[in-house]
Design a protein around this motif. Structure first.
Motif, PDB file in Angstrom:
ATOM      1  N   SER A   1       1.375  -1.348  -0.220  1.00 17.20           N
ATOM      2  CA  SER A   1      -0.266  -0.127   0.357  1.00 17.20           C
ATOM      3  C   SER A   1       1.042   2.064   0.355  1.00 17.20           C
ATOM      4  O   SER A   1       2.033   0.904   0.452  1.00 17.20           O
ATOM      5  CB  SER A   1      -1.038   0.146   0.998  1.00 17.20           C
ATOM      6  N   PRO A   2       0.000   2.422  -0.361  1.00 16.29           N
ATOM      7  CA  PRO A   2       1.044   3.351  -0.342  1.00 16.29           C
ATOM      8  C   PRO A   2       1.776   3.545   1.115  1.00 16.29           C
ATOM      9  O   PRO A   2       2.746   4.385   0.969  1.00 16.29           O
ATOM     10  CB  PRO A   2      -0.022   4.850  -0.372  1.00 16.29           C
ATOM     11  N   ASP A   3       1.220   3.432   2.488  1.00 18.58           N
ATOM     12  CA  ASP A   3       1.600   2.810   3.642  1.00 18.58           C
ATOM     13  C   ASP A   3       2.442   2.450   3.800  1.00 18.58           C
ATOM     14  O   ASP A   3       3.547   2.091   4.998  1.00 18.58           O
ATOM     15  CB  ASP A   3       0.159   2.835   4.783  1.00 18.58           C
ATOM     16  N   GLY A   4       2.829   1.492   2.331  1.00 10.46           N
ATOM     17  CA  GLY A   4       4.084   0.211   2.784  1.00 10.46           C
ATOM     18  C   GLY A   4       3.460  -1.019   3.335  1.00 10.46           C
ATOM     19  O   GLY A   4       3.843  -1.104   4.345  1.00 10.46           O
ATOM     20  N   GLU A   5       1.868  -0.247   3.792  1.00  8.01           N
ATOM     21  CA  GLU A   5       1.776  -2.265   4.234  1.00  8.01           C
ATOM     22  C   GLU A   5       1.552  -3.380   3.233  1.00  8.01           C
ATOM     23  O   GLU A   5       1.338  -2.966   1.830  1.00  8.01           O
ATOM     24  CB  GLU A   5       0.014  -1.777   4.755  1.00  8.01           C
ATOM     25  N   VAL A   6       2.176  -4.259   3.502  1.00  3.48           N
ATOM     26  CA  VAL A   6       1.705  -5.624   3.170  1.00  3.48           C
ATOM     27  C   VAL A   6       1.098  -6.355   2.816  1.00  3.48           C
ATOM     28  O   VAL A   6       0.217  -6.661   3.581  1.00  3.48           O
ATOM     29  CB  VAL A   6       3.921  -6.659   3.323  1.00  3.48           C
ATOM     30  N   LEU A   7       0.030  -6.031   1.829  1.00  2.01           N
ATOM     31  CA  LEU A   7      -1.071  -7.101   1.758  1.00  2.01           C
ATOM     32  C   LEU A   7      -1.094  -7.845   0.598  1.00  2.01           C
ATOM     33  O   LEU A   7      -0.338  -8.543  -0.156  1.00  2.01           O
ATOM     34  CB  LEU A   7      -2.024  -5.376   1.023  1.00  2.01           C
ATOM     35  N   SER A   8      -2.687  -8.411   0.506  1.00  4.46           N
ATOM     36  CA  SER A   8      -2.963  -9.596  -0.076  1.00  4.46           C
ATOM     37  C   SER A   8      -3.264  -9.377  -1.678  1.00  4.46           C
ATOM     38  O   SER A   8      -3.016  -8.006  -2.632  1.00  4.46           O
ATOM     39  CB  SER A   8      -3.781 -10.348   0.043  1.00  4.46           C
ATOM     40  N   GLU A   9      -3.245  -9.544  -2.445  1.00  4.11           N
ATOM     41  CA  GLU A   9      -3.734  -9.180  -4.008  1.00  4.11           C
ATOM     42  C   GLU A   9      -4.615  -8.484  -4.003  1.00  4.11           C
ATOM     43  O   GLU A   9      -5.106  -7.629  -4.449  1.00  4.11           O
ATOM     44  CB  GLU A   9      -3.192 -10.494  -5.339  1.00  4.11           C
ATOM     45  N   GLU A  10      -5.603  -9.101  -3.068  1.00  4.82           N
ATOM     46  CA  GLU A  10      -7.377  -9.296  -3.243  1.00  4.82           C
ATOM     47  C   GLU A  10      -7.536  -7.837  -2.828  1.00  4.82           C
ATOM     48  O   GLU A  10      -7.968  -6.383  -3.120  1.00  4.82           O
ATOM     49  CB  GLU A  10      -7.562 -10.047  -2.953  1.00  4.82           C
TER      50      GLU A  10
END
Ligand SMILES: [Fe+2]
Ligand SMILES: [Fe+2]
Length: 474
Positions: A408-417
């Motif tokens: 994310s723009p905040d640097g959070e690692v997300l799932s693709e979904e």
């Protein structure tokens, strides 16, 4: 001084090398053919108030006057040679700078020059339709200035290819005119140079973000032990500064105009802002996120043995190499790079030699952050509580350690979904593009007039007034 009496203006004494001169004179009509096809659309009869290089000395290198762009004096200009210059880094540190290509680095150097050269015509191609929607005559003149100088940058690289790389170089020079930005079969080499530049917001973002990548690449090449490349890049940098000025002030003027309209009409909601015919700040943020992230990819992989080789061989230095206070060999130095491990972003030290792409990217980010800070001041001065932010370095990346991850723009690692659910809050969506496009319905070319969505600049070009006739349409 530059010799303008020759067919190809130059300060490299071209007339003394007949074979080279003939080769370049052979390439010149092919270049003009490319310019007529892929240069600014419908511009060939316009007389444009352009600057032309008259000398490579820092003072007074430019002369302003009306020029039809096909008559622009594209030529070959190198910073004068410093006889005492040395290779300043890598294993050849301390040797006299090379005036000819060292045999063992021939193909590497050629690749470096071709990759740089390919970006120059690419951006002209990307921008060729924008004249039809210019927000003012001043801006139209500026985009044309950028375009002719990118054309000259191509000349700069083609000179090196012809002069130092024989037949291979001549073939590469032809290929530079054959590739096309965004073409499915024969695209430009680097990703960002195949993206569309559909509107003026994208153009200013491009010149702020992507031309600045150009600056940092040129700065690194200006340190090269291969002296002709270094001297060529030094002079290109003086031209590049104007391109970034166009981008930074362009965005700044858009922000200023939006803030004025928001204050006057006491509106904040993006839909209400759009209803007043200016570009809402969240859309500007999304364009920023896009152009920043695709430009970060241009620096290449965070850990790169190629980058290490370029440096060790003395071909490509660091930003401000000779001003840095270390051994310029980097045998034992380390540098931090980030990667995603187990759903988290971690930072670890790697050998500095392998992290030179990342280091150049970090130098770039520092300068970008300063520019975004200056845009922020325009918003702050209007008393509007919005912060423009640079997204995390890993956001929307396709090259390097973050490729294949969803940050994310905040640097959070997300799932693709999860990332996809927010994609178009973070990147320009089709409605944003359609809205910005709707503002580009025609060109504004009455001297002194500006489109509603952008503020006038604080001053004109070369001390001319804002209502100066920067372009004569004939
Ligand atoms: Fe350039
Ligand atoms: Fe540029």
């Amino acid at each position: 001084m530059i010799n303008y009496t020759e067919k190809i203006p130059n300060n490299v004494d071209l007339g003394r090398d007949r074979v080279l001169q003939r080769a370049l004179e052979h390439w010149q009509p092919a270049y003009m053919g490319w310019w007529y096809d892929m240069g600014p659309n419908e511009s060939h009869n316009y007389e444009v108030y352009l600057r032309t290089a008259t000398s490579v000395e820092p003072d007074g290198w430019a002369q302003f006057g009306y020029v039809k762009m096909p008559d622009y004096r594209w030529g070959i200009f190198l910073q004068p040679r410093d006889e005492k210059r040395e290779v300043n880094f890598g294993i050849h540190k301390g040797q006299a700078a090379w005036q000819e290509v060292p045999g063992e680095y021939r193909s590497t150097l050629r690749r470096v020059i071709v990759t740089q050269g390919d970006t120059e015509p690419a951006s002209v191609e990307q921008q060729r339709m924008l004249g039809a929607s210019c927000p003012s005559m001043y801006d139209l003149r500026n985009i044309f200035q950028v375009n002719v100088e990118e054309g000259r940058h191509l000349w700069a690289m083609v000179y090196l290819l012809h002069r130092y790389f024989g037949r291979d170089g001549r073939e590469e020079a032809e290929s530079l005119l054959a590739r096309r930005s965004g073409d499915a079969d024969n695209p430009r080499i680097l990703g960002a140079f195949n993206e569309a530049t559909p509107d003026w917001l994208a153009f200013y973002m491009f010149t702020f973000f992507t031309d600045r990548d150009g600056k940092f690449q040129l700065c690194a090449l200006a340190e090269s032990g291969f002296d002709p490349l270094a001297r060529t890049c030094r002079f290109m940098l003086t031209e590049e500064a104007h391109h970034m000025f166009v981008g930074e002030t362009g965005i700044s003027r858009i922000i200023q105009r939006t803030c004025e309209v928001m204050k006057e009409n006491k509106v904040e909601d993006p839909q209400d802002v759009r209803a007043l015919g200016v570009i809402d700040l969240p859309t500007i943020q999304r364009y920023l996120n896009f152009h920043y992230s695709v430009t970060l990819d241009l620096y290449g992989s965070d850990v790169s043995s190629n980058a290490a080789n370029y440096y060790t061989s003395g071909l490509k230095g660091r930003f401000r190499e000779t001003k840095l206070d270390d051994d310029h060999v980097l045998a034992d130095a380390e540098y931090p790079v980030s990667e995603v491990v187990g759903g988290k972003i971690i930072t670890k030290n790697v050998p500095a030699l392998t992290a030179l792409n990342e280091r150049l990217r970090d130098d770039y980010i520092e300068e970008i952050a300063d520019g975004v800070g200056r845009w922020q001041r325009v918003i702050d001065n209007a008393g509007i509580p919005l912060r423009l932010t640079l997204p995390h370095k890993g956001f929307h990346r396709e090259i390097g350690n973050f490729a294949g991850h969803f940050i994310s723009p905040d640097g959070e690692v997300l799932s693709e979904e999860a990332w996809k659910n927010h994609e178009f809050e973070w990147l320009p969506n089709s409605k944003d593009y359609a809205y910005v496009q709707s503002l580009m319905s025609g060109r504004v070319v009455e001297p002194g007039k500006f489109a509603n969505w952008i503020a006038p600049p604080t001053r004109g070009i070369n001390n001319q007034p804002l209502n100066f006739e920067y372009v004569r349409f004939n």
